[in-house]
Design a protein around this motif. Structure first.
Motif, PDB file in Angstrom:
ATOM      1  N   GLN A 206       0.816  -1.211   0.000  1.00 36.52           N
ATOM      2  CA  GLN A 206       0.000   0.000   0.000  1.00 36.52           C
ATOM      3  C   GLN A 206       0.855   1.269   0.000  1.00 36.52           C
ATOM      4  O   GLN A 206       0.475   2.279  -0.597  1.00 36.52           O
ATOM      5  N   ILE A 207       2.025   1.231   0.644  1.00 37.24           N
ATOM      6  CA  ILE A 207       2.858   2.432   0.693  1.00 37.24           C
ATOM      7  C   ILE A 207       3.460   2.786  -0.667  1.00 37.24           C
ATOM      8  O   ILE A 207       3.994   3.886  -0.838  1.00 37.24           O
ATOM      9  N   SER A 208       3.349   1.875  -1.636  1.00 42.49           N
ATOM     10  CA  SER A 208       3.804   2.183  -3.000  1.00 42.49           C
ATOM     11  C   SER A 208       2.671   2.700  -3.869  1.00 42.49           C
ATOM     12  O   SER A 208       2.857   2.905  -5.072  1.00 42.49           O
ATOM     13  N   ASN A 209       1.521   2.906  -3.274  1.00 41.02           N
ATOM     14  CA  ASN A 209       0.346   3.341  -4.037  1.00 41.02           C
ATOM     15  C   ASN A 209      -0.308   4.567  -3.406  1.00 41.02           C
ATOM     16  O   ASN A 209      -1.530   4.681  -3.340  1.00 41.02           O
ATOM     17  N   VAL A 210       0.534   5.474  -2.945  1.00 44.31           N
ATOM     18  CA  VAL A 210       0.094   6.713  -2.304  1.00 44.31           C
ATOM     19  C   VAL A 210       0.645   7.901  -3.081  1.00 44.31           C
ATOM     20  O   VAL A 210       1.832   7.930  -3.414  1.00 44.31           O
ATOM     21  N   TYR A 211      -0.192   8.873  -3.357  1.00 42.19           N
ATOM     22  CA  TYR A 211       0.240  10.061  -4.087  1.00 42.19           C
ATOM     23  C   TYR A 211       0.668  11.210  -3.167  1.00 42.19           C
ATOM     24  O   TYR A 211       1.595  11.950  -3.473  1.00 42.19           O
ATOM     25  N   GLN A 212      -0.029  11.338  -2.049  1.00 43.17           N
ATOM     26  CA  GLN A 212       0.189  12.516  -1.208  1.00 43.17           C
ATOM     27  C   GLN A 212      -0.247  12.225   0.223  1.00 43.17           C
ATOM     28  O   GLN A 212      -1.138  11.402   0.456  1.00 43.17           O
ATOM     29  N   LEU A 213       0.374  12.911   1.183  1.00 46.50           N
ATOM     30  CA  LEU A 213       0.033  12.740   2.592  1.00 46.50           C
ATOM     31  C   LEU A 213      -0.042  14.094   3.281  1.00 46.50           C
ATOM     32  O   LEU A 213       0.586  15.068   2.857  1.00 46.50           O
ATOM     33  N   GLU A 214      -0.811  14.124   4.353  1.00 41.25           N
ATOM     34  CA  GLU A 214      -0.761  15.224   5.322  1.00 41.25           C
ATOM     35  C   GLU A 214      -0.234  14.612   6.614  1.00 41.25           C
ATOM     36  O   GLU A 214      -0.720  13.573   7.058  1.00 41.25           O
ATOM     37  N   VAL A 215       0.789  15.263   7.203  1.00 41.54           N
ATOM     38  CA  VAL A 215       1.487  14.683   8.355  1.00 41.54           C
ATOM     39  C   VAL A 215       1.640  15.731   9.449  1.00 41.54           C
ATOM     40  O   VAL A 215       1.911  16.906   9.168  1.00 41.54           O
ATOM     41  N   VAL A 216       1.487  15.290  10.702  1.00 42.41           N
ATOM     42  CA  VAL A 216       1.823  16.128  11.847  1.00 42.41           C
ATOM     43  C   VAL A 216       3.126  15.591  12.429  1.00 42.41           C
ATOM     44  O   VAL A 216       3.205  14.429  12.834  1.00 42.41           O
ATOM     45  N   THR A 217       4.157  16.403  12.449  1.00 44.17           N
ATOM     46  CA  THR A 217       5.470  15.968  12.925  1.00 44.17           C
ATOM     47  C   THR A 217       5.524  15.947  14.454  1.00 44.17           C
ATOM     48  O   THR A 217       4.583  16.376  15.133  1.00 44.17           O
ATOM     49  N   GLY A 218       6.651  15.489  14.971  1.00 44.19           N
ATOM     50  CA  GLY A 218       6.846  15.452  16.416  1.00 44.19           C
ATOM     51  C   GLY A 218       7.025  16.810  17.038  1.00 44.19           C
ATOM     52  O   GLY A 218       7.154  16.938  18.265  1.00 44.19           O
ATOM     53  N   LYS A 219       7.044  17.862  16.219  1.00 48.29           N
ATOM     54  CA  LYS A 219       7.089  19.237  16.722  1.00 48.29           C
ATOM     55  C   LYS A 219       5.723  19.916  16.620  1.00 48.29           C
ATOM     56  O   LYS A 219       5.576  21.091  16.978  1.00 48.29           O
ATOM     57  N   GLY A 220       4.744  19.169  16.104  1.00 45.60           N
ATOM     58  CA  GLY A 220       3.396  19.720  15.987  1.00 45.60           C
ATOM     59  C   GLY A 220       3.144  20.448  14.689  1.00 45.60           C
ATOM     60  O   GLY A 220       2.103  21.100  14.526  1.00 45.60           O
ATOM     61  N   GLU A 221       4.066  20.372  13.745  1.00 49.91           N
ATOM     62  CA  GLU A 221       3.895  21.041  12.453  1.00 49.91           C
ATOM     63  C   GLU A 221       3.009  20.199  11.538  1.00 49.91           C
ATOM     64  O   GLU A 221       3.163  18.982  11.468  1.00 49.91           O
ATOM     65  N   VAL A 222       2.103  20.855  10.832  1.00 45.29           N
ATOM     66  CA  VAL A 222       1.255  20.177   9.849  1.00 45.29           C
ATOM     67  C   VAL A 222       1.885  20.376   8.478  1.00 45.29           C
ATOM     68  O   VAL A 222       2.054  21.517   8.021  1.00 45.29           O
ATOM     69  N   VAL A 223       2.234  19.274   7.815  1.00 42.63           N
ATOM     70  CA  VAL A 223       2.984  19.349   6.565  1.00 42.63           C
ATOM     71  C   VAL A 223       2.315  18.501   5.484  1.00 42.63           C
ATOM     72  O   VAL A 223       2.003  17.331   5.712  1.00 42.63           O
ATOM     73  N   ALA A 224       2.099  19.098   4.315  1.00 36.98           N
ATOM     74  CA  ALA A 224       1.654  18.346   3.139  1.00 36.98           C
ATOM     75  C   ALA A 224       2.899  17.834   2.429  1.00 36.98           C
ATOM     76  O   ALA A 224       3.878  18.573   2.267  1.00 36.98           O
ATOM     77  N   CYS A 225       2.878  16.580   2.016  1.00 41.53           N
ATOM     78  CA  CYS A 225       4.079  16.023   1.391  1.00 41.53           C
ATOM     79  C   CYS A 225       3.720  15.004   0.316  1.00 41.53           C
ATOM     80  O   CYS A 225       2.649  14.393   0.339  1.00 41.53           O
ATOM     81  N   SER A 226       4.641  14.834  -0.622  1.00 43.11           N
ATOM     82  CA  SER A 226       4.465  13.907  -1.730  1.00 43.11           C
ATOM     83  C   SER A 226       5.843  13.617  -2.319  1.00 43.11           C
ATOM     84  O   SER A 226       6.865  14.045  -1.774  1.00 43.11           O
ATOM     85  N   GLU A 227       5.875  12.926  -3.435  1.00 49.24           N
ATOM     86  CA  GLU A 227       7.146  12.666  -4.121  1.00 49.24           C
ATOM     87  C   GLU A 227       7.811  13.963  -4.571  1.00 49.24           C
ATOM     88  O   GLU A 227       9.034  14.032  -4.715  1.00 49.24           O
ATOM     89  N   ASN A 228       7.007  15.013  -4.782  1.00 41.18           N
ATOM     90  CA  ASN A 228       7.540  16.269  -5.321  1.00 41.18           C
ATOM     91  C   ASN A 228       7.541  17.417  -4.321  1.00 41.18           C
ATOM     92  O   ASN A 228       8.060  18.490  -4.614  1.00 41.18           O
TER      93      ASN A 228
END
Length: 514
Positions: A206-228
């Motif tokens: 499944q982790i090879s079939n993801v285009y984009q994620l929204e993540v909250v880091t261990g510092k509380g930052e909300v980050v949108a991320c993808s291959e690009n």
């Protein structure tokens, strides 16, 4: 993407499983040194201050400080670490504000944070002793957004169950490409590990079939991320065991969904085992009269499962195609069983077994599972030792073997796999009988698992654990191998105080890891 080696996997067959079920009795191994972990209740003192601090947070959801027993349990039913509080978020800001607040307290607080999905961890990985457990299922019910364009995808909350996503996408004739065998798991939970099933050889995990994620880091930052975009964080959290951030949303790749599935089950006999009485309940025999006489007679029972997806208008072609493929196998016709089910029913088939086990009170029992990734060049030695010598008694559950192709896996993620192009997932899905001191008891199964691990460490260095569990950082360093320095760098960057996922036992808050 590379193609499977010739003769290894036929592309027209999209699902392959090999069950090895062993049922014999023998004397338990006296070298067992593994035992179920004790229940750890919350302590007080500094936690009173932490509790007061947390209650000052302004949240869309809420924090619960009492009756949090569920957050101290999981599917493994071996570890019980009680949290100080459970966060029931209703927004991403609830998660980011809580983590940012704990981060701002620095080392003055020993609070940690663990994200808990459907609670299907097996060794306490989603628990946080005297910390905060985030109930990700509170995100269920948020809008599932489907884009049915040229490259279809679905945007979902990380707390959504895969079964719910399947129901929604099927309404538009679409479905995710890669699955786990059990669909009542959260998106964030499986993406933090890998997500493997019989389709992984074709589409990758499944982790090879993801285009984009929204993540909250261990510092509380909300980050949108993808291959690009923020690609390092994107790769870090996929298969990252929750160490670098909490996945809150995901964009999942979709494909056109078939309507029907025809599974085939072929059974082979070798020496030395018994047999489950209901092993063929999902299949109809090719020759009913002969099948009624089929008996393992106390011998090893091998089951090769194949599935072909199709649409109703393709039935004649599919029958001829599968018949042609099966001619390459040598088997007794009476041992061939088949059925015809909808795509939904096929993917959700494990849930049927779950309901039966729950009805008998056999679901919430210890599950000392062991999952290994075996290089192709070592699989025969592994099978000879493990199935020939170590598992002379009962396996206490099915053993599933999936062949996969590394070319379908993204090696930039945090997941660790064998180096060879072809390797196998071997999953020992054992269930222990509570209070038993025999071969079906927890201590015996754990000792058996340890013998398998010890053999691999000594003789098969290419083997890696899937859903890994270790008790020391030295073992984790050996597990990650060349990726360990990358793990340290990412931890320092995204979770420098080691707040996240303490139940994995990789890092400890307050102890330097650089």
């Amino acid at each position: 993407m590379g193609s499977p080696p010739s003769g290894f996997i036929k592309q027209s067959i999209i699902f392959l499983k090999l069950y090895i079920i062993l049922y014999i009795s023998c004397i338990p191994d006296s070298t067992n040194h593994l035992f179920a972990a004790p229940t750890i209740p919350p302590h007080f003192g500094s936690s009173d201050i932490s509790s007061y601090e947390l209650q000052t947070l302004e949240l869309d959801g809420y924090l619960s400080f009492d009756n949090n027993h569920k957050a101290a349990t999981d599917f493994g039913n071996r570890y019980n670490s009680y949290p100080l509080a459970v966060l029931h978020p209703k927004s991403v800001s609830d998660i980011s504000n809580t983590i940012n607040h704990i981060f701002s307290m620095g080392y003055a607080s020993d609070l940690t944070v663990a994200a808990r999905g459907h609670g299907h961890s097996i060794q306490g990985q989603a628990q946080a002793y005297n910390g905060v457990v985030i109930n990700m299922e509170s995100f269920q019910g948020l809008e599932i957004k489907i884009n049915a364009g040229e490259l279809p995808y679905v945007d979902v909350s990380a707390g959504e169950l895969w079964i719910n996503i399947l129901h929604e996408t099927l309404k538009q004739g679409l479905a995710p490409k890669s699955w786990t065998d059990y669909l009542h798991l959260t998106v964030g939970g499986t993406l933090s590990n890998a997500g493997i099933s019989g389709q992984a050889f074709r589409h990758g995990p499944q982790i090879s079939n993801v285009y984009q994620l929204e993540v909250v880091t261990g510092k509380g930052e909300v980050v949108a991320c993808s291959e690009n975009q923020n690609a390092d964080l994107f790769h870090a959290v996929l298969g990252g065991l929750g160490q670098f951030g909490i996945i809150t949303r995901a964009r999942i790749s979709l494909e056109k969904a078939p309507k029907m599935v025809r599974p085939y089950s072929i059974h082979f006999i070798k020496a030395r085992t018994g047999l489950l009485n209901n092993w063929r309940s999902s299949f109809n025999p090719q020759e009913p009269l002969q099948a009624s006489k089929f008996n393992s007679d106390g011998k090893v029972f091998y089951c090769l499962e194949i599935a072909k997806y199709f649409n109703p208008d393709e039935l004649d072609f599919i029958n001829k195609k599968v018949e042609s493929l099966l001619t390459g196998l040598s088997y007794i016709p009476s041992t061939l069983f088949t059925s015809e089910v909808t795509y939904l029913a096929f993917l959700d088939r494990v849930h049927v077994s779950e309901n039966k086990l729950r009805a008998k009170g056999l679901w919430e029992i210890p599950h000392p599972w062991l999952n290994l990734l075996i290089p192709r060049t070592q699989i025969h030695d592994f099978a000879q030792e493990v199935f020939g010598n170590i598992l002379k008694d009962t396996s206490n559950g099915p053993i599933i073997i999936y062949p996969v192709n590394k070319s379908k896996w993204n090696n930039k993620t945090s997941l660790v796999t064998p180096e060879e192009e072809v390797f196998y997932l071997v999953a020992f899905l054992s269930s222990a009988v509570p209070s038993s001191i025999g071969t079906d008891g927890l201590e015996h199964i754990l000792a058996q698992n340890q013998r398998i691990l010890d053999y691999c460490i000594e003789y098969l260095p290419g083997v890696k654990q899937y859903l890994p569990h270790y008790s020391s950082q030295g073992e984790w360093r050996a597990h990650f191998g060349p990726k360990w320095q990358t793990v340290l760098q990412r931890k320092s960057k995204y979770d420098p105080l080691a707040i996240l996922a303490p139940g994995q036992r990789i890092f400890q808050k307050g102890i330097s890891f650089l």
